[in-house]
Design a protein around this motif. Structure first.
Motif, PDB file in Angstrom:
ATOM      1  N   ASN A  81      34.767  -0.628  29.456  1.00  0.00           N
ATOM      2  CA  ASN A  81      33.908   0.380  29.078  1.00  0.00           C
ATOM      3  C   ASN A  81      34.052   1.674  30.161  1.00  0.00           C
ATOM      4  OD1 ASN A  81      31.860   1.752  27.595  1.00  0.00           O
ATOM      5  ND2 ASN A  81      30.452   0.999  28.654  1.00  0.00           N
ATOM      6  N   LYS A  82      35.305   1.988  30.369  1.00  0.00           N
ATOM      7  CA  LYS A  82      35.596   3.103  31.238  1.00  0.00           C
ATOM      8  C   LYS A  82      36.952   3.915  30.619  1.00  0.00           C
ATOM      9  CE  LYS A  82      38.344   0.803  34.676  1.00  0.00           C
ATOM     10  NZ  LYS A  82      38.833   0.590  36.039  1.00  0.00           N
ATOM     11  N   LYS A  83      36.785   5.176  31.479  1.00  0.00           N
ATOM     12  CA  LYS A  83      38.038   6.084  31.179  1.00  0.00           C
ATOM     13  C   LYS A  83      39.413   4.970  31.381  1.00  0.00           C
ATOM     14  CE  LYS A  83      38.560   9.810  33.624  1.00  0.00           C
ATOM     15  NZ  LYS A  83      38.265  11.198  34.280  1.00  0.00           N
ATOM     16  N   LEU A  84      40.336   5.240  30.350  1.00  0.00           N
ATOM     17  CA  LEU A  84      41.590   4.589  30.217  1.00  0.00           C
ATOM     18  C   LEU A  84      42.446   5.196  31.508  1.00  0.00           C
ATOM     19  CD1 LEU A  84      43.062   2.316  28.734  1.00  0.00           C
ATOM     20  CD2 LEU A  84      44.411   4.463  27.621  1.00  0.00           C
ATOM     21  N   ASP A  85      42.849   4.071  32.232  1.00  0.00           N
ATOM     22  CA  ASP A  85      43.803   4.417  33.458  1.00  0.00           C
ATOM     23  C   ASP A  85      44.905   5.446  32.759  1.00  0.00           C
ATOM     24  OD1 ASP A  85      46.112   3.663  35.316  1.00  0.00           O
ATOM     25  OD2 ASP A  85      44.186   3.662  36.245  1.00  0.00           O
ATOM     26  N   SER A  86      45.452   6.383  33.798  1.00  0.00           N
ATOM     27  CA  SER A  86      46.180   7.441  33.319  1.00  0.00           C
ATOM     28  C   SER A  86      47.596   6.667  33.120  1.00  0.00           C
ATOM     29  CB  SER A  86      46.347   8.282  34.201  1.00  0.00           C
ATOM     30  OG  SER A  86      46.869   7.859  35.441  1.00  0.00           O
ATOM     31  N   SER A  87      48.012   5.534  33.554  1.00  0.00           N
ATOM     32  CA  SER A  87      49.178   4.859  33.440  1.00  0.00           C
ATOM     33  C   SER A  87      49.267   4.092  31.992  1.00  0.00           C
ATOM     34  CB  SER A  87      49.347   3.893  34.486  1.00  0.00           C
ATOM     35  OG  SER A  87      48.251   2.715  34.290  1.00  0.00           O
ATOM     36  N   LYS A  88      48.157   3.956  31.353  1.00  0.00           N
ATOM     37  CA  LYS A  88      48.046   3.588  30.016  1.00  0.00           C
ATOM     38  C   LYS A  88      47.987   4.402  28.705  1.00  0.00           C
ATOM     39  CE  LYS A  88      46.042  -0.671  31.778  1.00  0.00           C
ATOM     40  NZ  LYS A  88      45.023  -1.820  31.609  1.00  0.00           N
ATOM     41  N   TRP A  89      47.828   5.914  29.224  1.00  0.00           N
ATOM     42  CA  TRP A  89      47.981   6.878  28.299  1.00  0.00           C
ATOM     43  C   TRP A  89      48.997   7.028  27.532  1.00  0.00           C
ATOM     44  CZ3 TRP A  89      44.853  12.059  28.864  1.00  0.00           C
ATOM     45  CH2 TRP A  89      43.615  11.871  29.342  1.00  0.00           C
ATOM     46  N   PRO A  90      48.913   7.434  26.054  1.00  0.00           N
ATOM     47  CA  PRO A  90      50.121   7.273  25.173  1.00  0.00           C
ATOM     48  C   PRO A  90      51.187   8.472  25.899  1.00  0.00           C
ATOM     49  CG  PRO A  90      48.174   7.735  23.755  1.00  0.00           C
ATOM     50  CD  PRO A  90      47.917   7.543  25.416  1.00  0.00           C
ATOM     51  N   LYS A  91      52.416   8.199  25.719  1.00  0.00           N
ATOM     52  CA  LYS A  91      53.469   9.084  26.180  1.00  0.00           C
ATOM     53  C   LYS A  91      54.559   9.388  25.172  1.00  0.00           C
ATOM     54  CE  LYS A  91      52.590   7.290  30.739  1.00  0.00           C
ATOM     55  NZ  LYS A  91      51.546   6.496  30.377  1.00  0.00           N
ATOM     56  N   GLY A  92      55.231  10.626  25.332  1.00  0.00           N
ATOM     57  CA  GLY A  92      56.006  11.014  24.487  1.00  0.00           C
ATOM     58  C   GLY A  92      56.915  12.238  25.279  1.00  0.00           C
ATOM     59  N   SER A  93      57.866  12.977  24.733  1.00  0.00           N
ATOM     60  CA  SER A  93      58.362  13.815  25.723  1.00  0.00           C
ATOM     61  C   SER A  93      57.837  15.207  25.544  1.00  0.00           C
ATOM     62  CB  SER A  93      60.106  13.908  25.152  1.00  0.00           C
ATOM     63  OG  SER A  93      60.215  14.103  23.988  1.00  0.00           O
ATOM     64  N   LYS A  94      57.165  15.642  24.214  1.00  0.00           N
ATOM     65  CA  LYS A  94      57.056  16.790  24.029  1.00  0.00           C
ATOM     66  C   LYS A  94      55.446  17.062  23.378  1.00  0.00           C
ATOM     67  CE  LYS A  94      59.185  18.709  20.733  1.00  0.00           C
ATOM     68  NZ  LYS A  94      60.350  19.423  19.970  1.00  0.00           N
ATOM     69  N   LEU A  95      55.200  16.461  22.008  1.00  0.00           N
ATOM     70  CA  LEU A  95      54.132  16.764  21.450  1.00  0.00           C
ATOM     71  C   LEU A  95      53.064  15.658  21.803  1.00  0.00           C
ATOM     72  CD1 LEU A  95      55.136  16.162  17.583  1.00  0.00           C
ATOM     73  CD2 LEU A  95      54.394  18.250  18.565  1.00  0.00           C
TER      74      LEU A  95
END
Lengths: 159, 164
Positions: A81-95
């Motif tokens: 129940n907290k902000k998702l760690d940035s390492s787990k954010w969705p990733k892609g090259s552009k969009l």
């Protein structure tokens, strides 16, 4: 009942939202406690199956002033129940990485024209991305559809 | 349990959820559709067809409760077929299909016509104008066309990168 909550409850009973639920594109977490949790509502959005990646991303929305005021949302770690760690954010090259930018605004919001925090200081987005710019008669489906489209684009590679 | 369907149709800006309580016949269904559509219909001459979602050409015959199931999609339209044009890089793709066809089908056929593979195709969307709203795969062709023209033009465009 607060007018913003009342309006949100109406919108989630309308066909565009219900169809998204039926087709497993999105859903509400802890739906029984919307009133108690208001204005902070957690919704999930489906992502394509990829090895080592979650099938759903959760977002904590702040829906205060909905819908005259745009929503704001950030990726959420549902177990803790907290902000998702940035390492787990969705990733892609552009969009994907342009919208999911943990380095922007302390990772408090998505970088998109339908997000309340991102709108500030980006007035030119109104003409640049008119279809995404939040208007007072928009519904939560606009935000969810945009994020679902980004996560399900060819650009999404991993968490 | 109450049966609810998704209703799409000519002159309807967005889909509606409709309870089938009290709706027994095709005439009842058409009457409900007319209430939702922004268009005026002439009962004396307008023939509105009810398209089911099970097959491209399948239309409603018989009583509603024997044929339609919970969460089915129904499309009501005066056009029997709609001519769809998809514009991409000054090239056109044309096809003629029943109005209940999902835009997903149009998009797939257009990508095949323009020889665009799945990876590049995943970042392309249909819009009614080059800068307009992204149309969704689940929208129906007929929702964007009106009788008697029975035609619509789409633009195949990229999803746009949000930049500050």
């Amino acid at each position: 009942m607060k007018p913003d909550l009342q309006l949100f409850l109406e919108h989630i009973q309308d066909a565009p939202f219900l169809l998204g639920v039926d087709e497993d594109r999105w859903g509400i977490h802890d739906e029984e406690n919307i009133e108690d949790n208001w204005p902070y509502i957690i919704l999930w959005i489906k992502a394509p199956k990829k090895k080592g990646c979650p099938e759903k991303y959760y977002f904590r929305f702040d829906l205060s002033g909905y819908s005259s005021q745009a929503p704001t949302a950030c990726p959420w770690e549902i177990e803790e129940n907290k902000k998702l760690d940035s390492s787990k954010w969705p990733k892609g090259s552009k969009l994907v990485s342009s919208v999911f930018n943990p380095g922007w605004n302390n990772g408090d919001a998505l970088y998109c024209p339908c997000d309340r925090k991102a709108l500030k200081g980006h007035d030119r987005w109104k003409n640049q991305y008119p279809e995404l710019w939040w208007r007072s008669d928009d519904t939560i489906v606009k935000y969810l559809t945009f994020v679902h489209g980004i996560l399900n684009s060819g650009d999404y590679v991993r968490a | 349990m109450e049966t609810k369907i998704y209703l799409h149709g000519e002159g309807m800006k967005s889909i509606k959820s409709l309870s089938l309580n009290g709706i027994k016949t095709k005439k009842d269904l058409i009457s409900k559709f007319k209430e939702q559509s922004a268009l005026e219909f002439d009962d004396r001459k307008d023939e509105i067809e009810v398209f089911l979602d099970k097959d491209l050409e399948e239309k409603l015959n018989g009583n509603v409760d024997r044929v339609i199931r919970d969460k089915d999609h129904i499309h009501c339209h005066r056009c029997k077929k709609v001519e769809a044009t998809v514009v991409y890089n000054s090239d056109n793709f044309n096809t003629k299909l029943p109005p209940n066809v999902k835009l997903q089908v149009i998009l797939k056929r257009a990508l095949a016509h323009f020889k665009i593979g799945p990876k590049d195709g995943a970042d392309l969307v249909l819009r009614l104008t080059e800068q307009g709203e992204i149309l969704q795969d689940y929208d129906r062709l007929g929702s964007f066309a009106k009788f008697p023209d029975c035609e619509v033009k789409f633009f195949l465009t990229p999803k746009r990168n949000v930049q500050g």
